[in-house]
Design a protein around this motif. Structure first.
Motif, PDB file in Angstrom:
ATOM      1  N   LEU A  84       0.834  -1.206   0.000  1.00  0.00           N
ATOM      2  CA  LEU A  84       0.000   0.000   0.000  1.00  0.00           C
ATOM      3  C   LEU A  84       0.869   1.257   0.000  1.00  0.00           C
ATOM      4  O   LEU A  84       1.811   1.366   0.789  1.00  0.00           O
ATOM      5  CB  LEU A  84      -0.898  -0.001   1.240  1.00  0.00           C
ATOM      6  N   LEU A  85       0.554   2.174  -0.889  1.00  0.00           N
ATOM      7  CA  LEU A  85       1.196   3.487  -0.928  1.00  0.00           C
ATOM      8  C   LEU A  85       0.300   4.492  -0.218  1.00  0.00           C
ATOM      9  O   LEU A  85      -0.887   4.613  -0.535  1.00  0.00           O
ATOM     10  CB  LEU A  85       1.416   3.933  -2.374  1.00  0.00           C
ATOM     11  N   LEU A  86       0.868   5.226   0.732  1.00  0.00           N
ATOM     12  CA  LEU A  86       0.165   6.312   1.411  1.00  0.00           C
ATOM     13  C   LEU A  86       0.909   7.603   1.093  1.00  0.00           C
ATOM     14  O   LEU A  86       1.917   7.934   1.724  1.00  0.00           O
ATOM     15  CB  LEU A  86       0.126   6.065   2.923  1.00  0.00           C
ATOM     16  N   ALA A  87       0.434   8.309   0.064  1.00  0.00           N
ATOM     17  CA  ALA A  87       1.100   9.519  -0.409  1.00  0.00           C
ATOM     18  C   ALA A  87       0.181  10.709  -0.241  1.00  0.00           C
ATOM     19  O   ALA A  87      -0.973  10.684  -0.697  1.00  0.00           O
ATOM     20  CB  ALA A  87       1.492   9.368  -1.884  1.00  0.00           C
ATOM     21  N   GLU A  88       0.686  11.758   0.422  1.00  0.00           N
ATOM     22  CA  GLU A  88      -0.107  12.972   0.624  1.00  0.00           C
ATOM     23  C   GLU A  88      -0.534  13.554  -0.722  1.00  0.00           C
ATOM     24  O   GLU A  88       0.292  13.778  -1.604  1.00  0.00           O
ATOM     25  CB  GLU A  88       0.714  14.018   1.394  1.00  0.00           C
ATOM     26  N   GLY A  89      -1.831  13.744  -0.875  1.00  0.00           N
ATOM     27  CA  GLY A  89      -2.348  14.341  -2.091  1.00  0.00           C
ATOM     28  C   GLY A  89      -2.549  13.376  -3.240  1.00  0.00           C
ATOM     29  O   GLY A  89      -3.130  13.740  -4.259  1.00  0.00           O
ATOM     30  N   LEU A  90      -2.072  12.118  -3.087  1.00  0.00           N
ATOM     31  CA  LEU A  90      -2.257  11.114  -4.137  1.00  0.00           C
ATOM     32  C   LEU A  90      -3.167   9.980  -3.676  1.00  0.00           C
ATOM     33  O   LEU A  90      -3.999   9.493  -4.439  1.00  0.00           O
ATOM     34  CB  LEU A  90      -0.906  10.531  -4.572  1.00  0.00           C
ATOM     35  N   THR A  91      -3.013   9.549  -2.438  1.00  0.00           N
ATOM     36  CA  THR A  91      -3.818   8.455  -1.906  1.00  0.00           C
ATOM     37  C   THR A  91      -5.147   8.986  -1.397  1.00  0.00           C
ATOM     38  O   THR A  91      -5.181   9.940  -0.610  1.00  0.00           O
ATOM     39  CB  THR A  91      -3.076   7.740  -0.768  1.00  0.00           C
ATOM     40  N   ASP A  92      -6.232   8.373  -1.837  1.00  0.00           N
ATOM     41  CA  ASP A  92      -7.562   8.723  -1.366  1.00  0.00           C
ATOM     42  C   ASP A  92      -7.868   7.877  -0.127  1.00  0.00           C
ATOM     43  O   ASP A  92      -7.976   6.650  -0.237  1.00  0.00           O
ATOM     44  CB  ASP A  92      -8.592   8.442  -2.455  1.00  0.00           C
ATOM     45  N   PRO A  93      -7.989   8.497   1.061  1.00  0.00           N
ATOM     46  CA  PRO A  93      -8.241   7.699   2.272  1.00  0.00           C
ATOM     47  C   PRO A  93      -9.551   6.936   2.222  1.00  0.00           C
ATOM     48  O   PRO A  93      -9.730   5.969   2.965  1.00  0.00           O
ATOM     49  CB  PRO A  93      -8.237   8.746   3.393  1.00  0.00           C
ATOM     50  N   ASP A  94     -10.471   7.351   1.352  1.00  0.00           N
ATOM     51  CA  ASP A  94     -11.743   6.636   1.212  1.00  0.00           C
ATOM     52  C   ASP A  94     -11.680   5.510   0.187  1.00  0.00           C
ATOM     53  O   ASP A  94     -12.643   4.765   0.016  1.00  0.00           O
ATOM     54  CB  ASP A  94     -12.858   7.617   0.827  1.00  0.00           C
ATOM     55  N   LEU A  96      -8.534   3.249  -0.375  1.00  0.00           N
ATOM     56  CA  LEU A  96      -7.150   2.821  -0.230  1.00  0.00           C
ATOM     57  C   LEU A  96      -6.770   1.774  -1.269  1.00  0.00           C
ATOM     58  O   LEU A  96      -5.608   1.699  -1.693  1.00  0.00           O
ATOM     59  CB  LEU A  96      -6.912   2.276   1.180  1.00  0.00           C
ATOM     60  N   ALA A  97      -7.734   0.970  -1.690  1.00  0.00           N
ATOM     61  CA  ALA A  97      -7.429  -0.084  -2.660  1.00  0.00           C
ATOM     62  C   ALA A  97      -6.875   0.484  -3.963  1.00  0.00           C
ATOM     63  O   ALA A  97      -6.120  -0.182  -4.680  1.00  0.00           O
ATOM     64  CB  ALA A  97      -8.671  -0.923  -2.933  1.00  0.00           C
ATOM     65  N   ALA A  98      -7.243   1.731  -4.286  1.00  0.00           N
ATOM     66  CA  ALA A  98      -6.752   2.360  -5.515  1.00  0.00           C
ATOM     67  C   ALA A  98      -5.267   2.690  -5.425  1.00  0.00           C
ATOM     68  O   ALA A  98      -4.650   3.028  -6.443  1.00  0.00           O
ATOM     69  CB  ALA A  98      -7.552   3.626  -5.818  1.00  0.00           C
ATOM     70  N   SER A  99      -4.688   2.619  -4.222  1.00  0.00           N
ATOM     71  CA  SER A  99      -3.265   2.917  -4.039  1.00  0.00           C
ATOM     72  C   SER A  99      -2.446   1.666  -3.737  1.00  0.00           C
ATOM     73  O   SER A  99      -1.385   1.747  -3.137  1.00  0.00           O
ATOM     74  CB  SER A  99      -3.080   3.959  -2.924  1.00  0.00           C
ATOM     75  N   LEU A 100      -2.954   0.501  -4.143  1.00  0.00           N
ATOM     76  CA  LEU A 100      -2.180  -0.735  -4.016  1.00  0.00           C
ATOM     77  C   LEU A 100      -1.219  -0.876  -5.197  1.00  0.00           C
ATOM     78  O   LEU A 100      -1.583  -0.625  -6.347  1.00  0.00           O
ATOM     79  CB  LEU A 100      -3.110  -1.945  -3.969  1.00  0.00           C
ATOM     80  N   ALA A 127       3.526   0.400   3.079  1.00  0.00           N
ATOM     81  CA  ALA A 127       3.307  -0.711   3.999  1.00  0.00           C
ATOM     82  C   ALA A 127       3.073  -1.983   3.204  1.00  0.00           C
ATOM     83  O   ALA A 127       2.300  -1.979   2.237  1.00  0.00           O
ATOM     84  CB  ALA A 127       2.118  -0.434   4.916  1.00  0.00           C
ATOM     85  N   ALA A 128       3.746  -3.067   3.597  1.00  0.00           N
ATOM     86  CA  ALA A 128       3.577  -4.361   2.950  1.00  0.00           C
ATOM     87  C   ALA A 128       2.747  -5.271   3.843  1.00  0.00           C
ATOM     88  O   ALA A 128       2.986  -5.373   5.051  1.00  0.00           O
ATOM     89  CB  ALA A 128       4.937  -4.985   2.665  1.00  0.00           C
ATOM     90  N   ARG A 144     -11.033  -2.715   5.510  1.00  0.00           N
ATOM     91  CA  ARG A 144     -10.607  -2.805   6.908  1.00  0.00           C
ATOM     92  C   ARG A 144      -9.161  -3.288   7.012  1.00  0.00           C
ATOM     93  O   ARG A 144      -8.392  -2.809   7.847  1.00  0.00           O
ATOM     94  CB  ARG A 144     -11.537  -3.746   7.668  1.00  0.00           C
ATOM     95  N   ARG A 145      -8.811  -4.273   6.174  1.00  0.00           N
ATOM     96  CA  ARG A 145      -7.432  -4.770   6.189  1.00  0.00           C
ATOM     97  C   ARG A 145      -6.445  -3.653   5.850  1.00  0.00           C
ATOM     98  O   ARG A 145      -5.420  -3.485   6.503  1.00  0.00           O
ATOM     99  CB  ARG A 145      -7.304  -5.925   5.181  1.00  0.00           C
ATOM    100  N   LEU A 146      -6.752  -2.880   4.829  1.00  0.00           N
ATOM    101  CA  LEU A 146      -5.842  -1.810   4.407  1.00  0.00           C
ATOM    102  C   LEU A 146      -5.792  -0.689   5.431  1.00  0.00           C
ATOM    103  O   LEU A 146      -4.737  -0.078   5.639  1.00  0.00           O
ATOM    104  CB  LEU A 146      -6.271  -1.271   3.045  1.00  0.00           C
ATOM    105  N   LEU A 147      -6.926  -0.401   6.069  1.00  0.00           N
ATOM    106  CA  LEU A 147      -6.932   0.626   7.110  1.00  0.00           C
ATOM    107  C   LEU A 147      -6.022   0.196   8.262  1.00  0.00           C
ATOM    108  O   LEU A 147      -5.257   1.005   8.805  1.00  0.00           O
ATOM    109  CB  LEU A 147      -8.359   0.839   7.609  1.00  0.00           C
ATOM    110  N   SER A 148      -6.088  -1.075   8.635  1.00  0.00           N
ATOM    111  CA  SER A 148      -5.204  -1.593   9.676  1.00  0.00           C
ATOM    112  C   SER A 148      -3.755  -1.581   9.219  1.00  0.00           C
ATOM    113  O   SER A 148      -2.852  -1.219   9.984  1.00  0.00           O
ATOM    114  CB  SER A 148      -5.630  -3.015  10.041  1.00  0.00           C
ATOM    115  N   LEU A 149      -3.532  -1.933   7.967  1.00  0.00           N
ATOM    116  CA  LEU A 149      -2.177  -1.950   7.427  1.00  0.00           C
ATOM    117  C   LEU A 149      -1.552  -0.564   7.411  1.00  0.00           C
ATOM    118  O   LEU A 149      -0.352  -0.396   7.643  1.00  0.00           O
ATOM    119  CB  LEU A 149      -2.214  -2.534   6.015  1.00  0.00           C
TER     120      LEU A 149
END
Length: 410
Positions: A84-94, A96-100, A127-128, A144-149
């Motif tokens: 999972l990529l968590l990038a400011e301004g790129l990752t949509d918190p709603d 998360l699957a779109a940033s795998l 995060a892996a 839920r899995r990605l939110l925990s990850l």
């Protein structure tokens, strides 16, 4: 009165590119040609080159010189289920699957590529997922899995450029594309005179608790009363971001006059949120306790025209409140990514105002535009600077120095 051109340009919107980019595609082709015997050596060469270049990989687009293909990489292994990529301004918190990231068959390469305008700057973590079994098939269970990850995300091990966060936040990786505004005054510069940084504790007052305050005094003393910058989040700016190096460089270059900086600690996230949610008390602390205390110790101006207040996020909102509520103390304000929809702009300040906001901040960008138009219509000297990035310390660091030059410079 000015506004950055191209503030709402559609071409700044990021777009995910399907499939591997040329650098990754060539590695996959070579690994396939090498067969079982040579695949490991080919992949090792690819990762060595990625580490040498630093990630994310940035490639020019032949048909579009104003944009780049930016590829985030992760080296997986047998247990890697998803990345999972968590990038400011790129990752949509709603979403998360779109940033795998996608796995490249037959290799240990996981990749995700965005088409980004070439002036983008941002920070990210990764995060892996190495949970046993395949990822959930249900969209809700996957969410839920990605939110925990996401709670276990860390800096990119192949990117040595980092920016620190406030504990317990982890450091984040930083990248800047070729046309991103230069950070001319960031980092320690050899051969320039050093200012003095002190840390003091103010007695309990309107906030009900003692408060640590960082003070920066310019090199060489002062021939007259110094202009003052009141900067929120001193524990981050001076405790972790070494903002004194930026100030030394600005003063040495003559980009700003010698100035004093007063930077109260935020203490922790909970304290910060609670205090900044009550702007009247915060403004009273700054105007009636911090400034008089400092003026009694050092030769500082008491002229509001030479007293600037600045902050980021909620602290940016508190800075605007300070200029609105106490124009007798604060004549200039620099607010970065503030939730300005909470601001009562009924009483327009006479202060000079600079608003910084990211193109990737969605609704907050529109609120800044509305505030800019409101202030401008009332004759307030106001500047709106929209940078290509998100709600991000990596962007605020660069913009803060530029803003000080614009507001205080000769």
């Amino acid at each position: 009165m000015s506004v950055t051109t191209g503030v709402y340009a559609a071409d700044a919107a990021p777009r995910r590119i399907a499939g591997p980019v040329p650098l990754v595609e060539r590695a996959a082709a070579r690994a396939a040609e090498a067969g079982e015997a040579g695949r490991a050596a080919v992949l090792e060469e690819f990762w060595t080159e990625a580490a040498r270049r630093g990630t994310p990989l940035v490639e020019a687009l032949d048909d579009d010189p104003d944009h780049c293909a930016v590829t985030f990489l992760w080296r997986g292994h047998r247990a890697t289920r998803q990345v999972l990529l968590l990038a400011e301004g790129l990752t949509d918190p709603d979403d998360l699957a779109a940033s795998l990231l996608s796995p490249l068959p037959g290799t240990d390469i996981w990749h995700l590529t965005h088409r980004l305008r070439a002036d983008h700057r941002g920070s990210y973590r990764m995060a892996a997922d190495i949970s046993p079994g395949p990822p959930p098939a249900s969209a809700e269970l996957l969410r839920r899995r990605l939110l925990s990850l996401s709670a276990h995300a860390a800096p990119d091990p192949l990117n040595l450029r980092r920016t620190p966060g406030r504990p317990p936040d982890r450091d984040t990786s930083v990248f800047a594309l070729p046309q991103a505004p230069a950070r001319s005054w960031t980092g320690r510069r050899g051969g320039v005179p050093r200012g003095r940084v002190e840390r003091h504790r103010l007695p309990a007052g309107v906030l009900g608790v003692e408060r640590d305050v960082w003070a920066y005094l310019p090199p060489g003393g002062a021939d007259s009363r110094l202009p003052v910058l009141v900067l929120h989040d001193g524990d981050l700016w001076f405790g972790r971001l070494a903002f004194q190096d930026t100030l030394d460089a600005l003063v040495a270059d003559g980009a700003v006059p010698p100035l004093a900086v007063l930077a109260p600690d935020a203490v922790d996230r909970a304290t910060r949120d609670r205090e900044l949610a009550a702007p009247e008390s915060q403004v009273r602390f700054l105007a009636d306790e911090l400034l008089p205390w400092a003026a009694g110790r050092w030769p500082l101006t008491t002229d509001p025209a030479h007293t600037l207040v600045a902050g980021q996020g909620l602290a940016g909102l508190a800075s605007l409140h300070a200029a609105f509520l106490r124009p007798d103390r604060f004549g200039t304000v620099l607010a970065q990514s503030a939730p300005v929809s909470r601001l009562d702009a009924g009483a327009v300040p006479s202060a000079a105002v600079r608003l910084d906001v990211g193109l990737r901040e969605k609704e907050i960008l529109d609120h800044h535009r509305d505030l800019y138009e409101t202030l401008r219509s009332h004759g307030c000297p106001v500047t709106l600077n929209a940078y290509n990035g998100g709600h991000d310390w990596a962007c605020w660091r660069a913009c803060l120095a530029e803003g000080l030059v614009g507001l205080l410079g000769h």
